[in-house]
Design an enzyme around this catalytic site. Structure first.
Site, PDB file in Angstrom:
ATOM      1  N   GLU A  72       7.827  -9.679 -10.982  1.00 52.98           N
ATOM      2  CA  GLU A  72       9.115  -9.044 -11.130  1.00 52.98           C
ATOM      3  C   GLU A  72       8.800  -7.708 -11.767  1.00 52.98           C
ATOM      4  O   GLU A  72       8.834  -6.701 -11.098  1.00 52.98           O
ATOM      5  CB  GLU A  72      10.085  -9.916 -11.929  1.00 52.98           C
ATOM      6  CG  GLU A  72      10.328 -11.281 -11.290  1.00 52.98           C
ATOM      7  CD  GLU A  72      10.676 -11.249  -9.811  1.00 52.98           C
ATOM      8  OE1 GLU A  72      11.116 -10.214  -9.312  1.00 52.98           O
ATOM      9  OE2 GLU A  72      10.505 -12.290  -9.138  1.00 52.98           O
ATOM     10  N   ALA A 114       0.833  -1.211   0.000  1.00 53.32           N
ATOM     11  CA  ALA A 114       0.000   0.000   0.000  1.00 53.32           C
ATOM     12  C   ALA A 114       0.867   1.260   0.000  1.00 53.32           C
ATOM     13  O   ALA A 114       0.518   2.269  -0.623  1.00 53.32           O
ATOM     14  CB  ALA A 114      -0.924   0.004   1.212  1.00 53.32           C
TER      15      ALA A 114
END
Lengths: 207, 207
Positions: B180, B108
């Site tokens: 990734e 977040a």
């Protein structure tokens, strides 16, 4: 009557009233024409004619005159924002709660029928003017409820944890996780309901 | 410099400047004391002192004086709302972009460092005043990016489909899916980047 649908509930929607024409609301998907065609073709096989609210010049008037309303699924934020942009939130609430018009929602269409969209699973791709929704029922729903998966390598929060986080906020209503049905109440034990359970108590006792 | 962290990037954060004290922002979780203790204990083993913004009487002043800022993960909506409530969004942007103060975000905390939280995975448990965020980078991020799972029985939208729905909206920036790294650009082919790839072009060419 309010239904969360996928298949056989279409029929209940029909049996409930003398509904011949359904007003379809395709706002949750970007391609409204294509979405309407899909809904129209499917509902035709079940014996309904479909008007889509996006094909009418006056959506508010279309809601007022509808025999029954069906809001399709997609993105809940996009759907709620469009409902506010077209001034339909209050109109739909009135037709269902005051005039007894049937309402059917699928996924995002179910979310917007509750108190608020605070427990949607969707991505917040647009910003609606509020998370408050149509409010046909005095509780919230989490559609496609999934149990925690202990084998998952996903590092984000699981569904159950997200709903518990919602209940960490003050004055939050109960949340019905629609797998079959799992009821989350702030400060109370989470309860499992089998398919076919009578959940009508939620209409009066949902805090 | 801006880092998305989980482990070794803590060290880069340290090496980047003479940072001895880190300002921690625990707003994404409900129990701020407990979250701060976890972060403090962990960062202590890496050689940092930690001040938590929720323990200071003047959060704006704390941000202005910070040697480095670390925003922890949890619920992105709760975090962004708290950052606006405490008037920290502009302050953090200024310290990073104008004063060169290091910023580190986890989950977040990564979402709120981008243009907007429109591509968070979190549940919208509270309503922030806008989805616009700190804007340290000119693109959006989807943390914990997962590939579609063809074997899943889940009926809701998959992650990739959700980001594509975001790009159906006009004027939306590119989205970096942080597995990734998988880059989504509106109207362009989605591109895969291996770990270690140079993504610095995103800082100037992110539309």
């Amino acid at each position: 009557m309010i239904y969360d649908c996928t298949d056989s509930l279409h029929k209940k929607f029909l049996f409930n009233r003398e509904v011949k024409r359904i007003l379809f609301v395709p706002y949750a998907l970007h391609d409204r024409d294509s979405f309407t065609k899909t809904a129209r073709d499917k509902l035709k096989t079940l014996g309904y004619e479909v008007d889509s609210v996006h094909e009418t010049p006056d959506p508010v008037d279309a809601v007022r005159k509808a025999e029954g309303t069906f809001i399709g699924g997609g993105n809940t934020f996009r759907l709620l924002k469009a409902l506010y942009d077209k001034k339909l939130v209050t109109e739909i609430r009135k037709t269902v709660l005051e005039d007894g018009i049937s309402y059917m929602g699928s996924s995002a269409g179910t979310n917007v029928s509750t108190i608020s969209i605070n427990t949607t699973n969707d991505m917040p791709i647009v910003y609606p003017p509020t998370f408050a929704a149509i409010g046909l029922v005095p509780f919230n729903i989490n559609p496609h409820y999934l149990d925690p998966d202990p084998s998952s390598k996903h590092m984000g929060e699981m569904r159950e944890q997200r709903i518990i986080q919602y209940h960490e906020e003050p004055d939050t209503p109960c949340v019905l996780g629609l797998r079959e049905a799992r009821l989350f109440q702030r400060g109370k034990q989470t309860t499992e309901y089998e398919p076919g359970s009578d959940l009508s108590f939620l209409l009066t006792d949902a805090q």
